[in-house]
Each structure stands twice: as C-alpha cells, then as structure tokens.
Write a protein that holds these residues in place. Structure first.
Motif, PDB file in Angstrom:
ATOM      1  N   SER A   1      -3.730  -0.307  -3.382  1.00 26.91           N
ATOM      2  CA  SER A   1      -2.468  -1.009  -3.153  1.00 26.91           C
ATOM      3  C   SER A   1      -1.866  -0.572  -1.827  1.00 26.91           C
ATOM      4  O   SER A   1      -2.246   0.462  -1.260  1.00 26.91           O
ATOM      5  CB  SER A   1      -1.480  -0.727  -4.295  1.00 26.91           C
ATOM      6  N   LEU A   2      -0.911  -1.384  -1.320  1.00 26.90           N
ATOM      7  CA  LEU A   2      -0.201  -1.077  -0.077  1.00 26.90           C
ATOM      8  C   LEU A   2       1.287  -0.961  -0.345  1.00 26.90           C
ATOM      9  O   LEU A   2       1.829  -1.633  -1.221  1.00 26.90           O
ATOM     10  CB  LEU A   2      -0.449  -2.168   0.970  1.00 26.90           C
ATOM     11  N   ALA A   3       1.955  -0.121   0.430  1.00 29.88           N
ATOM     12  CA  ALA A   3       3.401   0.050   0.315  1.00 29.88           C
ATOM     13  C   ALA A   3       3.945   0.448   1.683  1.00 29.88           C
ATOM     14  O   ALA A   3       3.192   0.606   2.644  1.00 29.88           O
ATOM     15  CB  ALA A   3       3.738   1.112  -0.730  1.00 29.88           C
ATOM     16  N   ALA A   4       5.273   0.633   1.753  1.00 28.84           N
ATOM     17  CA  ALA A   4       5.951   1.085   2.972  1.00 28.84           C
ATOM     18  C   ALA A   4       5.614   0.207   4.165  1.00 28.84           C
ATOM     19  O   ALA A   4       5.134   0.673   5.207  1.00 28.84           O
ATOM     20  CB  ALA A   4       5.607   2.553   3.261  1.00 28.84           C
ATOM     21  N   GLY A   5       5.884  -1.101   4.019  1.00 30.84           N
ATOM     22  CA  GLY A   5       5.602  -2.008   5.119  1.00 30.84           C
ATOM     23  C   GLY A   5       4.123  -2.159   5.400  1.00 30.84           C
ATOM     24  O   GLY A   5       3.726  -2.374   6.558  1.00 30.84           O
ATOM     25  N   ASN A   6       3.306  -2.041   4.360  1.00 36.93           N
ATOM     26  CA  ASN A   6       1.842  -2.153   4.461  1.00 36.93           C
ATOM     27  C   ASN A   6       1.226  -1.060   5.326  1.00 36.93           C
ATOM     28  O   ASN A   6       0.140  -1.239   5.888  1.00 36.93           O
ATOM     29  CB  ASN A   6       1.436  -3.540   4.994  1.00 36.93           C
ATOM     30  N   ARG A   7       1.919   0.067   5.398  1.00 37.09           N
ATOM     31  CA  ARG A   7       1.397   1.204   6.166  1.00 37.09           C
ATOM     32  C   ARG A   7       0.770   2.277   5.269  1.00 37.09           C
ATOM     33  O   ARG A   7      -0.051   3.061   5.737  1.00 37.09           O
ATOM     34  CB  ARG A   7       2.511   1.860   6.979  1.00 37.09           C
ATOM     35  N   ASP A   8       1.177   2.334   4.002  1.00 40.59           N
ATOM     36  CA  ASP A   8       0.668   3.353   3.087  1.00 40.59           C
ATOM     37  C   ASP A   8      -0.328   2.722   2.122  1.00 40.59           C
ATOM     38  O   ASP A   8       0.035   1.845   1.323  1.00 40.59           O
ATOM     39  CB  ASP A   8       1.810   3.992   2.285  1.00 40.59           C
ATOM     40  N   LEU A   9      -1.572   3.165   2.200  1.00 42.80           N
ATOM     41  CA  LEU A   9      -2.629   2.663   1.325  1.00 42.80           C
ATOM     42  C   LEU A   9      -2.922   3.712   0.259  1.00 42.80           C
ATOM     43  O   LEU A   9      -3.163   4.879   0.577  1.00 42.80           O
ATOM     44  CB  LEU A   9      -3.886   2.358   2.143  1.00 42.80           C
ATOM     45  N   THR A  10      -2.901   3.302  -1.013  1.00 44.90           N
ATOM     46  CA  THR A  10      -3.147   4.234  -2.115  1.00 44.90           C
ATOM     47  C   THR A  10      -4.336   3.769  -2.937  1.00 44.90           C
ATOM     48  O   THR A  10      -4.394   2.614  -3.377  1.00 44.90           O
ATOM     49  CB  THR A  10      -1.916   4.346  -3.039  1.00 44.90           C
ATOM     50  N   PHE A  11      -5.293   4.676  -3.126  1.00 44.07           N
ATOM     51  CA  PHE A  11      -6.451   4.420  -4.001  1.00 44.07           C
ATOM     52  C   PHE A  11      -6.302   5.267  -5.254  1.00 44.07           C
ATOM     53  O   PHE A  11      -6.115   6.483  -5.171  1.00 44.07           O
ATOM     54  CB  PHE A  11      -7.763   4.760  -3.293  1.00 44.07           C
TER      55      PHE A  11
END
Length: 313
Positions: A113-123
């Motif tokens: 998923s992406l967060a923080a304005g599509n700057r943080d990617l979490t697996f």
C-alpha cells in the motif's frame, strides 16, 4: 432643430458603444485564468519546460540500510519512504519479497500500500517470515510522472532461539531439516494462541500426503510446535506437530518422519478445549487444557489418535 437632436442622439449611441453598452456587457480588461502549474514528484519543483525527464529523480530516503529483523516484528510490515511521489497503479505485482535469491527463490505472499502523498510504501507479509533466512524486497515502480523507480532492500531474519524457558521447560533442539525447534521427550512446551496460530489457510494437512511447502513454512516461522515421542507407527518413528487453526481450534498432527525432509501426517486430532501446554512422552503426548484438565494422547491399532482425560476429569 430636428437635425441637432438627431446629431446628439448619434453621438450618444457612439459613446455608449465605446463604453461597452453602458456597462451591461463584458469588459475587455478581464484577465484569463492563471495557468495551472504542474509539479515534479517532489511536489516542490515545477515541471521544467524541457519536460518531466528533467525533474529531480525519486530515491529512497529511509531506511538507508536494513540489517537483521525479527520475524514477529516484521509481521507488522516494512515501510519504505521515498523522497517523491509514486504512481499508485505501479505497485500492483511490482513489489515482491523474495526468500532466497531474486527470481529463483520463494516469493512471499503479502500486500502493498501507499500513504503520505504516495511517498511511503508499506509491504505486509501474510505469514510471519522464516527465521534465520535471507530476504530481498524488490520494487520496480514508476514515479508520479511515469519514470521508472527501481530499488532492492536485502535483509536477514534473526535466528530461531530454542532456549526460552518461558516456552520450553528445558531447552529444545533446533533441527535444520525442519527449520524449527523440537522439544525432546519429557520437555513441556507452552502453547501461545497468539504466536502458534497460523496466519492464513494455505497449510492444509492431509493424512497420507507429505506436508506441503506452505505447512513447512509454518515450521520455519515457529508457528508449529514440534515434540518428540517414543511411539512407532507403521514401523516408522513419529513426531508431534501442534498448532492453532484460523478457526482458533488447537490441532494435533502425528508425523511419520522416516524421511525427515518430507514428513507425512499419519493421524490428526482436534483438541476439545484450548491448549495450555503439551509434553511428548513414551506412549504419546500429555496435554493440559485451559479448563484445568490433563489428558493423554495415544495411538490405537488403527493409527487413530485416542484422547483420554486423566487429571481433573
């Protein structure tokens, strides 16, 4: 006189036309809307006239390095921070966690998923990772203006520890072939409903069929508790495997370990009450349940597991 009045009227019409019809029409001095400024992925730099190719490149800002991680902690996920926005459509199937070598190892199931304005990617992995193994997170993405962003993050998981007296009354023995701790005969093992519950339904235990790789993965990540016994079934040495299912039921599996690399279930049993601890013994296994009872598990001549309450019945 009529000629003067006609001349005056003509002058008035001309003046009104010059003033925009007395103010009822649009003004020629109205300004056009300001042009929309589009920004590079860093959201600070306007896209240069030369094109998006000249925007600052997107790179990982954290973590800069990733050493050894605890599989239990990693189950909450790994977040990779970038210094620019990513294209959300590019993360599907383009983020893969490999156990072992990239492309030739085993891909680990998980969600991205992406967060923080599509700057943080979490697996987030579906299952807890295996202990003591090498992993590589591979990311082949595109940024918000369509340029490729590729990166890899290698790391290892901590080694499995088989000497925790909160789990085993005496140290268990690590087995390379099972990639798990094995409690010897007489060693009591605590059953933790949080730690010993499978994280998905990929492990299907079938009597007479060797354990699948999905089930072996639950050995390698410590979900399955292994305990020795002295009994013999079908002329072969056997071993107990205990785990909690996704339905919260506690399961016993008796494994034929004649071929230790391919354990074969020979019998299964579902505990009538949640387990507290187990102890493999010479005739099978002793199990304590949370209702205060103690029971003995044995195997009859038909290779079926027999549960007999012997304490607190």
């Amino acid at each position: 006189m009529k000629m003067v009045r006609g001349f005056a009227a003509a002058v008035m019409v001309a003046l009104l036309a010059a003033c925009g019809g007395g103010g009822s029409g649009g003004s020629s001095s109205e300004q056009s809307p300001a042009p929309v400024v589009k920004f590079c992925p860093d959201e600070a730099t306007p896209i240069p006239a030369k094109g998006t190719t000249f925007c600052p490149f997107v790179n990982i800002s954290a973590p800069s390095t990733l050493g050894s991680v605890d599989p239990q902690t990693f189950l909450q996920g790994l977040t990779v921070q970038f210094d620019g926005g990513l294209d959300p459509g590019s993360i599907m199937k383009n983020v893969v966690l490999w156990e072992g070598a990239v492309d030739t190892g085993t891909s680990v199931a998980g969600t991205t998923s992406l967060a923080a304005g599509n700057r943080d990617l979490t697996f987030v992995p579906t299952q807890r990772l295996a202990y003591g193994q090498s992993f590589v997170l591979v990311m082949n993405l595109t940024d918000s203006v369509g340029r490729p962003v590729s990166s890899t993050i290698p790391f290892t998981t901590t080694a499995m520890v088989c000497a925790d007296n909160a789990v085993w009354s005496n140290p268990a023995t690590f087995s390379d072939v099972y990639r798990d701790c094995v409690a010897d005969v007489g060693i009591q093992t605590q059953v933790d409903p949080t730690f010993n519950t499978v994280q998905d339904d990929t492990c299907v235990v079938t009597v007479g069929t060797p354990l699948t790789s999905a089930c072996k993965a639950y050995m390698a990540n410590g979900t399955m508790l292994l305990a020795n016994t002295s009994i013999v079934v079908g002329g072969h040495a056997v071993m107990w495997a205990v785990y909690s299912g996704t339905d919260k039921s506690d399961n016993f599996v008796l494994l034929d370990v004649n071929d230790s690399s391919n354990p074969v279930p020979v019998a299964t049993f579902v505990s009538p009450a949640p387990l507290k601890n187990i102890t493999g013994n010479a005739t099978g296994m002793f199990a304590r349940t949370t209702d205060g009872k103690g029971s003995q598990l044995t195997v009859n001549s038909s290779s079926n597991i027999v549960w007999t309450c012997v304490l607190g019945c």
